[in-house]
Design a protein around this motif. Structure first.
Motif, short mmCIF file in Angstrom:
data_model
loop_
_atom_site.label_atom_id
_atom_site.label_comp_id
_atom_site.label_asym_id
_atom_site.label_seq_id
_atom_site.Cartn_x
_atom_site.Cartn_y
_atom_site.Cartn_z
N VAL A 176 0.86 -1.18 0.00
CA VAL A 176 0.00 0.00 0.00
C VAL A 176 0.90 1.23 0.00
N GLN A 177 0.67 2.12 -0.94
CA GLN A 177 1.53 3.28 -1.14
C GLN A 177 1.09 4.51 -0.35
N THR A 178 -0.06 4.44 0.30
CA THR A 178 -0.66 5.60 0.93
C THR A 178 -0.90 5.35 2.41
N TYR A 179 -1.23 6.41 3.14
CA TYR A 179 -1.52 6.22 4.56
C TYR A 179 -2.89 5.59 4.76
N VAL A 180 -3.83 5.79 3.84
CA VAL A 180 -5.12 5.12 3.90
C VAL A 180 -4.92 3.67 3.48
N GLN A 181 -5.48 2.75 4.26
CA GLN A 181 -5.33 1.33 4.00
C GLN A 181 -6.65 0.73 3.51
N PRO A 182 -6.60 -0.27 2.64
CA PRO A 182 -7.84 -0.92 2.21
C PRO A 182 -8.45 -1.73 3.35
N SER A 183 -9.78 -1.72 3.41
CA SER A 183 -10.49 -2.53 4.40
C SER A 183 -10.61 -3.97 3.90
N GLN A 184 -11.12 -4.83 4.75
CA GLN A 184 -11.37 -6.21 4.32
C GLN A 184 -12.36 -6.24 3.16
N ALA A 185 -13.38 -5.37 3.23
CA ALA A 185 -14.35 -5.31 2.13
C ALA A 185 -13.68 -4.85 0.84
N ASP A 186 -12.77 -3.88 0.95
CA ASP A 186 -12.05 -3.41 -0.23
C ASP A 186 -11.20 -4.53 -0.82
N MET A 187 -10.56 -5.31 0.05
CA MET A 187 -9.74 -6.42 -0.43
C MET A 187 -10.59 -7.45 -1.16
N GLY A 188 -11.79 -7.70 -0.63
CA GLY A 188 -12.70 -8.62 -1.31
C GLY A 188 -13.11 -8.10 -2.67
N ASP A 189 -13.39 -6.79 -2.75
CA ASP A 189 -13.75 -6.19 -4.04
C ASP A 189 -12.58 -6.26 -5.02
N ALA A 190 -11.35 -6.09 -4.51
CA ALA A 190 -10.18 -6.19 -5.37
C ALA A 190 -10.02 -7.60 -5.92
N ASP A 191 -10.25 -8.60 -5.09
CA ASP A 191 -10.17 -9.99 -5.56
C ASP A 191 -11.17 -10.24 -6.68
N ARG A 192 -12.39 -9.75 -6.45
CA ARG A 192 -13.44 -9.93 -7.46
C ARG A 192 -13.07 -9.20 -8.76
N ALA A 193 -12.57 -7.98 -8.64
CA ALA A 193 -12.19 -7.21 -9.82
C ALA A 193 -11.05 -7.87 -10.57
N ALA A 194 -10.10 -8.45 -9.85
CA ALA A 194 -8.97 -9.11 -10.50
C ALA A 194 -9.44 -10.27 -11.36
N ARG A 195 -10.42 -11.03 -10.87
CA ARG A 195 -10.95 -12.14 -11.66
C ARG A 195 -11.67 -11.63 -12.90
#
Length: 279
Positions: free
Chosen positions: A141-160
């Protein structure tokens, strides 16, 4: 490095970054600017800039050989061309049977055909990241704001989703919020997709107080990474903010960050996270 490099310059800041990198290295280079790309306005004193028209591609090859160019890097945006037949010279006309069929397919097929033309001319084609490795950020993570667990789930879905799109040579990005795909990138590109999300996608999120969503970007699974390697920059952060998203996720080793310091600073200022995610 003694090889003379030619930057085949389309629109945007990437060709300028590569020129500055080579100049700082003391490496010899010239810039072949695609007609209308606007590179010359950003050229610095001492840079050699040669404009060319796509309808006269064979003349570009002649110029590169005359100058002693041994390797080329294709960089910057290019709208799918509408060739003007009256401008095509006889030598370029002989190349068209190799290019025109690919123009009717996806971007990847077109770019593979273009690479083959340069290679058949004895020129080595390299990626932008081979010239400027700093364009590919380290994972994390390049920023001080961190992804939440929900954001990580959305990222997994988007990657697929992006992997599926890429396999069909369609696009390199998608927006997912609360597990739902709000938009995918197609021919109009990232900006058009994020603008659309900004206009209409707010009503698509099931929970107005839930995860705002992520923009995910990655190269196509089978694409030749020497060309059209995806990139983001400060303008991408602005567009993601207007779209109401929580952050941007890019594939580590596969997406460049242009003007990385400014990009991270803008994300911090707008409270967006920027996550370089390992595949």
């Amino acid at each position: 490095m003694n090889d003379l490099t030619a930057i085949i310059a389309g629109r945007g800041v990437l060709p300028v970054h590569l020129a500055r990198t080579l100049a700082a290295q003391g490496a010899p280079f010239l810039v072949a600017e695609i007609e209308g790309a606007g590179f010359a306005a950003s050229a610095e004193p001492g840079w050699t800039v040669e404009p060319f028209a796509l309808e006269r591609l064979a003349l570009l090859f002649d110029m590169l050989h005359d100058r002693g160019v041994t390797r080329v890097v294709l960089a910057g945006g290019l709208t799918r061309p509408r060739l003007e037949p009256e401008r095509i010279d006889p030598k370029t006309a002989q190349l068209l049977p190799r290019i025109l069929p690919a123009l009717g397919q996806g971007d990847d097929a077109t770019l593979r055909a273009v690479i083959a033309l340069f290679e058949d001319e004895g020129l080595t084609v390299v990626g932008a990241d081979a010239v400027a490795p700093d364009l590919l950020p380290a994972p994390g993570v390049q920023t001080y704001v961190q992804p939440s667990q929900a954001d990580m789930g959305d990222a997994d879905r988007a990657a697929r989703i992006v992997a599926t799109l890429g396999a069909a040579d369609v696009g390199q990005g998608a927006v997912v919020a609360q597990g739902l795909c709000l938009a995918v990138e197609t021919l109009p590109g990232t900006d058009a997709m994020l603008d659309w999300v900004a206009q209409v996608a707010g009503a698509c999120r099931p929970d107005p107080n839930g995860a705002r969503g992520v923009f995910y970007k990655a190269p196509k699974p089978e694409q030749d990474r020497r060309v059209d390697l995806p990139a983001i920059g400060p303008a991408t952060v602005e567009a993601a903010h207007r779209a109401g998203l929580a952050g941007i996720v890019i594939e580590a080793g596969g997406v460049m960050i242009l003007d990385a310091e400014a990009t991270r600073a803008r994300a911090d200022a707008l409270d967006l996270f920027l996550w370089v995610r390992s595949p």
